[in-house]
Motif scaffolding. Structure first.
Motif, PDB file in Angstrom:
ATOM      1  N   ASP A 393      34.637  87.383  67.531  1.00  0.00           N
ATOM      2  CA  ASP A 393      33.684  88.124  68.115  1.00  0.00           C
ATOM      3  C   ASP A 393      33.248  89.550  67.519  1.00  0.00           C
ATOM      4  O   ASP A 393      32.222  89.946  67.690  1.00  0.00           O
ATOM      5  CB  ASP A 393      33.825  88.657  69.662  1.00  0.00           C
ATOM      6  N   HIS A 394      34.375  90.210  66.563  1.00  0.00           N
ATOM      7  CA  HIS A 394      33.786  91.491  65.985  1.00  0.00           C
ATOM      8  C   HIS A 394      33.356  91.093  64.799  1.00  0.00           C
ATOM      9  O   HIS A 394      32.494  92.120  64.106  1.00  0.00           O
ATOM     10  CB  HIS A 394      35.326  91.958  65.627  1.00  0.00           C
ATOM     11  N   GLN A 395      33.061  89.604  64.242  1.00  0.00           N
ATOM     12  CA  GLN A 395      32.588  89.695  62.946  1.00  0.00           C
ATOM     13  C   GLN A 395      31.380  88.880  62.890  1.00  0.00           C
ATOM     14  O   GLN A 395      30.642  88.450  62.024  1.00  0.00           O
ATOM     15  CB  GLN A 395      33.701  89.017  62.049  1.00  0.00           C
ATOM     16  N   ILE A 396      31.297  88.126  64.170  1.00  0.00           N
ATOM     17  CA  ILE A 396      29.766  87.365  64.247  1.00  0.00           C
ATOM     18  C   ILE A 396      28.681  88.162  64.533  1.00  0.00           C
ATOM     19  O   ILE A 396      28.727  88.773  65.797  1.00  0.00           O
ATOM     20  CB  ILE A 396      30.020  86.087  65.445  1.00  0.00           C
ATOM     21  N   VAL A 397      27.523  87.985  63.828  1.00  0.00           N
ATOM     22  CA  VAL A 397      26.489  89.023  63.634  1.00  0.00           C
ATOM     23  C   VAL A 397      25.157  88.184  64.203  1.00  0.00           C
ATOM     24  O   VAL A 397      24.118  88.895  64.506  1.00  0.00           O
ATOM     25  CB  VAL A 397      26.323  89.817  62.482  1.00  0.00           C
ATOM     26  N   LYS A 398      25.061  87.039  63.963  1.00  0.00           N
ATOM     27  CA  LYS A 398      23.974  86.029  64.133  1.00  0.00           C
ATOM     28  C   LYS A 398      24.223  85.155  65.406  1.00  0.00           C
ATOM     29  O   LYS A 398      25.371  84.998  65.887  1.00  0.00           O
ATOM     30  CB  LYS A 398      23.492  85.364  63.083  1.00  0.00           C
ATOM     31  N   ASN A 399      22.839  84.897  65.895  1.00  0.00           N
ATOM     32  CA  ASN A 399      22.837  83.999  67.240  1.00  0.00           C
ATOM     33  C   ASN A 399      22.865  82.435  66.810  1.00  0.00           C
ATOM     34  O   ASN A 399      22.560  81.772  67.770  1.00  0.00           O
ATOM     35  CB  ASN A 399      22.031  84.435  68.294  1.00  0.00           C
ATOM     36  N   GLU A 404      24.912  82.669  60.400  1.00  0.00           N
ATOM     37  CA  GLU A 404      26.127  83.511  60.591  1.00  0.00           C
ATOM     38  C   GLU A 404      26.816  83.033  59.468  1.00  0.00           C
ATOM     39  O   GLU A 404      27.194  83.959  58.721  1.00  0.00           O
ATOM     40  CB  GLU A 404      26.845  82.912  61.814  1.00  0.00           C
ATOM     41  N   PHE A 407      25.390  84.760  56.377  1.00  0.00           N
ATOM     42  CA  PHE A 407      25.127  86.282  56.206  1.00  0.00           C
ATOM     43  C   PHE A 407      25.877  86.781  55.234  1.00  0.00           C
ATOM     44  O   PHE A 407      25.581  87.692  54.405  1.00  0.00           O
ATOM     45  CB  PHE A 407      25.807  86.774  57.626  1.00  0.00           C
ATOM     46  N   GLY A 408      27.335  86.614  54.950  1.00  0.00           N
ATOM     47  CA  GLY A 408      28.176  86.940  53.870  1.00  0.00           C
ATOM     48  C   GLY A 408      27.572  86.590  52.422  1.00  0.00           C
ATOM     49  O   GLY A 408      27.535  87.573  51.902  1.00  0.00           O
ATOM     50  N   HIS A 441      28.520  82.137  69.762  1.00  0.00           N
ATOM     51  CA  HIS A 441      28.943  82.637  71.155  1.00  0.00           C
ATOM     52  C   HIS A 441      29.228  81.658  72.269  1.00  0.00           C
ATOM     53  O   HIS A 441      30.085  81.852  73.048  1.00  0.00           O
ATOM     54  CB  HIS A 441      28.322  83.809  71.456  1.00  0.00           C
ATOM     55  N   ASN A 452      33.727  81.409  62.224  1.00  0.00           N
ATOM     56  CA  ASN A 452      34.116  82.772  61.319  1.00  0.00           C
ATOM     57  C   ASN A 452      34.571  82.721  60.035  1.00  0.00           C
ATOM     58  O   ASN A 452      34.453  83.171  59.019  1.00  0.00           O
ATOM     59  CB  ASN A 452      34.579  83.606  62.323  1.00  0.00           C
TER      60      ASN A 452
END
Lengths: 576, 282
Positions: A393-399, A404, A407-408, A441, A452
């Motif tokens: 949850d700390h590293q997931i930024v997209k919905n 997601e 992103f990297g 999520h 992740n």
């Protein structure tokens, strides 16, 4: 006949946002004073069952209910959570999320104060609870500064202080290190003996509990699969294994031996039972052979240029005067599969945060592919070293899963068509392709961790660091994650994991680093590490159960996997 | 993890109500003055008080760092967009909502005023942080219910209050987690700075919701729904020591307001005039 403490009558429950029921047609009676172990794979409905008993369902989480639950003969839907608090206490998985006071005393007093108990009585209760959970001397300590096991003991005391007749422990050890797990399980079993309360313990870790409970319930897909004495439930050990229940290693070995007709079928729950049974059924010469098989040691990979070099690394956090790392020297080679083990606070995470530049050395150097990390940025180092945090949850930024994972690589400037190609490849490999257009999520804990991991793998790093990938996962999911990491390692990826799981470290990794109080205490193969009793004792770690059984049966200390012991007993060729 | 600090100093012997009033008194004093010299003195006194009460200086500096981003935005908006005179500031408190159209030249008075405002933000943030990490939720509940606030309201307030220190460590963790995915935290230019903070919002929002739910669940399981019956173990009692502290701190806040609005003391204009007379600015 006395009325049961808890009764489920044809009870089903579906959360509002889901179609599938979380609990299906549960019929269950738990008598006063019974100690019940509830287990099963992730998503089986164990936590939902707990929340139903203490009224969080339906009073906190709403949804569709059929049937009813009676606590002490009263329908939980007719009671408020406040009224149920005096009957049912619930201890959660994560001790930190339950602690919100400054001192242990205040934490324990919070519940009784809310119940309107007179201050004098509350003070007496606080003293009593502190004594019962063995936290004497910690009265004025900030609960958040306690060790993991002590924090959970404080959470347990704060629930017991409200004098509930029924106490539920929902995976109380899943976030703890080995010493914390041992102390909490010991505490729970002591309480079960002394308190004469009805206790429900949800736990994956069966080895320490099966002999101490009256009854065992196995759940699967929202229903009850088995409900009997542990001995009776263990008669279905093959089924338990099939659905992903964490069977003790000794019992797994026995199952394999009986499947191979080497010993008759027998129900054994503990290592001692398995030892007694096997040694009574098999000739001692079978075990003697082990001495000729096992003593050859594996060696850490060497010969090539290391990909990470840690040179006399020391680290001090800005706010602290204590050295989080002290003079660590380490080389990581391409293709390595390494586990870093040690108690909470031993410096494991601090060490690996230096590998991708999140932390810079206070003194000493860290080189990644020859580049001094103190002269590079995290974003640049991320091309070589991928780091999966413990909590996805700390590293997931997209919905959306697809975004997601992209992103990297986008951050690294990878072209869109290449990103798409990587997404297809990685999601297929990680078996999450079908979730590409879903919200990460909303996924299960295991799939969220995979998303992740996919996001980090899409950056194509040479080294993959995974921080406690097995915490909170059930046995089946934990094994699936380790299989996946093993596949990646076979493809040439260097893997570093931080874990408390000795069994998985032994079965999958080639090298183990033992950390203790910021220093690297030992480095070697699993066999080398697990034969160093003094090292294990100093770090309060224990060797896998199969190593203990192997020593009892064969007299050799370095059997680290079920396969090895099975092959010895079966007279097969043993490879190191 | 929420970072609470427990101590035995003078501060911790005070009644929780006196500690909440400390915040009000400091806020009043900070609001009253806009003179950078006096506000600087205020910052020094506040930090001295905090350090004397067992809070390590290093932790305090850890707070100042995240404030820098807010300050950069503040300076840019004020100087490049609004560039108000102190008089405009006082008259139009909502002037940030729309451009004022007087971008250049930048007035020396505005710059001084700006320095004062930044110092004010530091005073308010540092004091709020200090109270937040040294006042427990149960203490706050007891204080607020003594002031006849509904217990449920007090608990909700206390729970939010208790979550503030958690955010500081949460944001740091999430920043590190995203950096590990190649995200650059320090991008150039105003838009770059803003853009670099956007990805952090989603996980912070999600984790905040999760944390709130966890806290609510934990409190539910500890009888919070029966809060009306609550009998605190430590009965709050306002002692002479608390009265002295309260009179001092509230008196300080009110005096500052009176001095500023009654006599113009604490206004940036005094420093401006002083610097003009010294020939440093024109």
């Amino acid at each position: 006949m006395t009325e049961p403490d808890i009764t489920f009558e044809n009870f089903s429950f579906s959360y509002e946002e889901t179609k599938e029921p979380a609990l299906k047609n549960i019929n269950l009676r738990i008598k006063k004073g019974e100690v019940v172990l509830v287990t099963g794979p992730a998503g089986a409905g164990k936590s939902t069952l707990c929340c139903c008993i203490n009224g969080l369902i339906p009073h906190f989480y709403s949804g569709k209910i059929e049937g009813k639950i009676l606590v002490k003969g009263v329908d939980t839907q007719a009671l408020t959570i406040g009224q149920l608090n005096t009957q049912v206490g619930l201890v959660f998985q994560d001790p930190e999320s339950q602690l919100f006071n400054f001192t242990v005393e205040d934490e324990i007093a919070f519940g009784p104060e809310n119940l309107g108990i007179e201050p004098d009585k509350v003070n007496a209760l606080v003293d009593e609870m502190i004594r019962r959970v063995r936290l004497e001397g910690y009265n004025k300590r900030n609960p958040l500064t306690l060790s993991g096991g002590e924090k959970q003991a404080c959470a347990i005391a704060s629930i017991l202080a409200m004098s509930p007749n029924i106490v539920i422990f929902d995976e109380p050890t899943s976030n703890l290190d080995p010493i914390g797990t041992q102390s909490v399980l010991q505490l729970i079993t002591d309480l079960a003996k002394r308190e004469k309360k009805t206790m429900i313990i949800v736990e994956h870790n069966l080895a320490d509990l099966v002999t101490k409970v009256d009854r065992m319930i196995v759940m699967q897909d929202g229903g009850i699969l088995f409900d009997d004495s542990p001995k009776e439930v263990f008669r279905h050990v093959d089924k338990l294994k099939e659905i992903g229940v964490n069977i003790p290693q000794s019992t797994q070995l026995l199952l394999r031996l009986s499947e191979a007709n080497l010993v008759p079928s027998e129900t054994c729950m503990t290592m001692n039972e398995v030892y007694e049974f096997i040694s009574s059924k098999l000739d001692a010469t079978r075990f003697e052979k082990a001495k000729t098989y096992i003593l050859e040691k594996e060696e850490a990979p060497a010969g090539t240029e290391p990909i990470i070099v840690v040179d006399n690394l020391t680290h001090l956090y800005p706010e602290g005067s204590v050295e989080a790392l002290r003079g660590v020297n380490l080389k990581v080679y391409p293709g390595d599969f390494m586990a870093i083990i040690g108690q909470n606070g031993s410096g494991k995470t601090t060490l690996v945060k230096h590998f991708n530049g999140l932390l810079k050395p206070t003194t000493g150097k860290v080189y990644v592919k020859g580049v001094d990390t103190s002269t590079s940025t995290v974003a640049k180092l991320a091309r070589t070293v991928g780091y999966c945090f413990q909590n996805p949850d700390h590293q997931i930024v997209k919905n959306v899963v697809r975004e997601e994972i992209a992103f990297g690589p986008k951050n690294l400037g990878v072209p869109d068509d290449e990103i798409e190609r990587r997404i297809e490849e990685i999601t297929t490999k990680l078996n999450i392709h079908k979730y590409l257009d879903e919200d990460p999520h909303e996924l299960s804990k295991g799939n969220k961790a995979r998303v992740n991991l996919a996001g980090v793998l899409a950056m194509k790093p040479d080294v993959l660091i995974v921080d406690e990938p097995l915490t909170g996962q059930d046995f089946k999911e934990a094994k699936a994650i380790m299989d996946l990491l093993m596949d990646l390692n076979r493809e040439g990826k260097t893997i570093i994991i931080i874990t408390h799981e000795m069994m998985f470290a032994a079965e999958y990794t080639r090298r183990i680093i033992v950390m203790n109080k910021g220093a690297m205490l030992y480095e070697g193969t699993p066999k080398q590490v697990y034969t160093k009793k003094d090292i294990l004792e100093a770090t309060s770690l224990t060797e896998p159960e199969i190593t203990q059984l192997g020593f009892k049966l064969c007299g050799v200390p370095d059997i680290t996997t079920i396969d090895e012991l099975y092959n010895i007993i079966a007279g097969k060729e043993v490879t190191g | 993890m929420a970072v609470f600090i427990v101590g035995k100093s003078y501060w911790y012997t005070l009644d929780p109500r006196a500690r909440v009033l400390f915040l009000i008194g400091v806020f009043l004093a900070a609001f009253a003055f806009d003179d950078p010299i006096l506000l600087f003195v205020g910052n020094v006194l506040l930090i001295t008080f905090i350090v004397r009460n067992e809070l390590p200086l290093k932790k305090l500096f850890g707070l100042v760092k995240p404030l820098t981003f807010t300050m950069v935005i503040y300076i840019l908006i004020t100087v490049l967009w609004i560039n108000p005179t102190p008089a405009q500031y006082r008259l139009q408190p909502f002037m940030y909502l729309w451009p004022q159209g007087n971008m250049f030249p930048i007035d020396a008075g505005t710059l001084l005023y700006l320095v004062g405002i930044i110092e004010r933000v530091y005073i308010m943030t540092i004091s709020a942080w200090f109270v937040t990490i040294t006042l427990t939720p149960p203490e706050l509940v007891s204080a607020l219910t003594k002031w006849r606030l509904p217990p449920s309201f007090a608990v909700a307030g206390a729970a939010s209050f208790a979550s503030l220190p958690f955010f500081q460590s949460l944001i740091e963790t999430i920043k590190e987690a995203l950096q590990s995915k190649g995200w650059e935290t320090e991008q150039k230019g105003l838009m770059g700075t803003i853009r670099s903070f956007v990805p952090i919002l989603f996980p912070v929002f999600f984790m905040t919701l999760k944390r709130s739910q966890g806290l609510a669940l934990a409190m539910e399981c500890r009888g919070i729904s029966q809060i009306e019956k609550r009998k605190p173990r430590k009965q709050l009692k306002y002692t002479g020591r608390d009265w002295v502290f309260t009179l001092f701190i509230v008196g300080l806040g009110v005096s500052c307001l009176v001095l500023y609005y009654g006599y113009g003391i604490g206004s940036v204009n005094i420093t401006i005039e002083m610097l003009k007379s010294m020939g440093i600015i024109t």
